[in-house]
Design an enzyme around this catalytic site. Structure first.
Site, short mmCIF file in Angstrom:
data_model
loop_
_atom_site.label_atom_id
_atom_site.label_comp_id
_atom_site.label_asym_id
_atom_site.label_seq_id
_atom_site.Cartn_x
_atom_site.Cartn_y
_atom_site.Cartn_z
N HIS A 175 1.67 2.79 4.88
CA HIS A 175 0.81 1.64 5.17
C HIS A 175 -0.32 2.13 6.06
O HIS A 175 -0.10 2.67 7.15
CB HIS A 175 1.58 0.52 5.87
CG HIS A 175 0.74 -0.70 6.11
ND1 HIS A 175 0.70 -1.75 5.21
CD2 HIS A 175 -0.10 -1.02 7.12
CE1 HIS A 175 -0.14 -2.67 5.67
NE2 HIS A 175 -0.63 -2.26 6.82
N CYS A 176 -1.54 1.95 5.60
CA CYS A 176 -2.71 2.43 6.33
C CYS A 176 -3.43 1.25 7.00
O CYS A 176 -3.95 0.38 6.31
CB CYS A 176 -3.68 3.15 5.39
SG CYS A 176 -5.18 3.74 6.22
N PRO A 177 -3.47 1.20 8.34
CA PRO A 177 -4.16 0.09 9.00
C PRO A 177 -5.67 0.12 8.78
O PRO A 177 -6.33 -0.93 8.86
CB PRO A 177 -3.82 0.30 10.48
CG PRO A 177 -3.48 1.75 10.60
CD PRO A 177 -2.85 2.13 9.29
#
Length: 327
Positions: A168-170
């Site tokens: 999961h990439c913010p």
């Protein structure tokens, strides 16, 4: 004996295969509903996908602001005051094209469903509709109450199970998964390119200003010009390193047919891997073409999810491991 087909692992809880007592849900084979097995991994392609996560939204806004800051410095500090018109036009056009493609890739990576598994489909009626063979085992995600396909992992931010989830990439406020990995790769590539381009132009501008009068090489005052260029140089160097590393790891994950989570949890070799070139073609949407570099093309080689699929309604089953009884 249990078949590994359609076997979905709950790697976050380290569950093994179910014992004989797992077959408490006696599914009547004569009541199976004829429905495509692809439904278990389908998701709504037409629905708007956006994660309402405060941290991710802030990071996405910061990403756009940093790109716009670089755009401002490149245009109004370095290119427009330049006396060389050809130099300004060529570099301005190239930088703007790359920046536009980077932001477009960011939008596609952020607003594309990464491969979410339908939520709340862990019902007896739905499992019956899959027409599984006796002895096969399916796993339920206890968090989103969905039947987990193979190589799917649950994301605590998206609150969904994601097929081939890498991480999961913010910065894109989304998971990087099966459906949007191409756009994330393009985003990191274009950010790395504009960072490198900006650094090269900063070096040339400093050399030009040292040889000429600082008051003539920029429309801003010399102190302001130096501060703006140093900040851009720091931003460009930082993001060049970061995005280059991310680009390399993503290309490696695609070529080895192994996501970041699978490598981290040591799940390698538990599925049939495809050759490198075939995996790259699958990730980028078909045979090699210029469309690979475009964030505006879809993944044409992927099967479109069935339209208007109705998931059989029913009560969510309690067991996390369901074995189709032999009788």
């Amino acid at each position: 004996m249990k078949s590994p087909v359609h076997r979905c692992r709950d790697v976050e809880h380290g569950r093994g295969q179910a014992g004989d007592g797992a077959g408490v849900n006696c599914l009547q084979t004569e009541q199976r509903i004829p429905i495509s097995k692809d439904v278990i991994t389908s998701s709504s392609a037409s629905a708007m996908w956006f994660i309402r996560d405060a941290c991710g939204i802030v990071c996405a806004i910061i990403t756009w602001m940093l790109v716009l800051y670089a755009e401002f410095v490149v245009l109004f500090v370095m290119l427009l005051p330049s006396k060389n018109l050809t130099y300004s036009i060529v570099n301005g056009t190239l930088f703007n094209i790359l920046a536009f493609l980077a932001l477009a890739s960011h939008l596609r990576a952020m607003c594309t469903d990464p491969g979410a598994v339908p939520k709340g489909n862990a019902t007896k009626e739905y499992i019956e509709s899959l027409q599984l063979k006796p002895g096969q085992v399916v796993y339920k995600c206890p968090k989103c109450c969905s039947i987990k396909p193979d190589r799917a992992h649950h994301c605590s931010v998206c609150k969904r199970c994601i097929r081939k989830m890498d991480h999961h990439c913010p910065w894109v406020n989304n998971c990087v998964g099966e459906n949007n990995q191409k756009y994330f790769v393009l985003f990191t590539m274009y950010i790395a390119l504009i960072s490198l381009h900006a650094l090269v132009m900063v070096v040339f501008h400093f050399l030009y200003c040292f040889e000429d009068d600082w008051t003539k090489c920029s429309s801003f005052s010399p102190p302001a010009t130096v501060i703006l260029l140093i900040l851009l140089c720091f931003e460009g160097l930082l993001f060049l390193i970061f995005t280059s590393v991310m680009f390399g790891t993503q290309v490696h994950s695609i070529c080895t047919d192994e996501t970041g989570i699978e490598r981290l949890k040591g799940e390698t070799g538990k599925w049939g891997k495809v050759p490198c070139w075939e995996a790259v073609q699958t990730a980028f949407g078909g045979p090699f073409s210029l469309s690979w570099c475009s964030p505006f093309t879809g993944l044409s080689c992927k099967k479109s999810p069935p339209e208007h699929v109705t998931i059989p309604q029913g009560e969510i089953i309690e067991e996390d491991v369901i074995e189709i009884p032999l009788n």
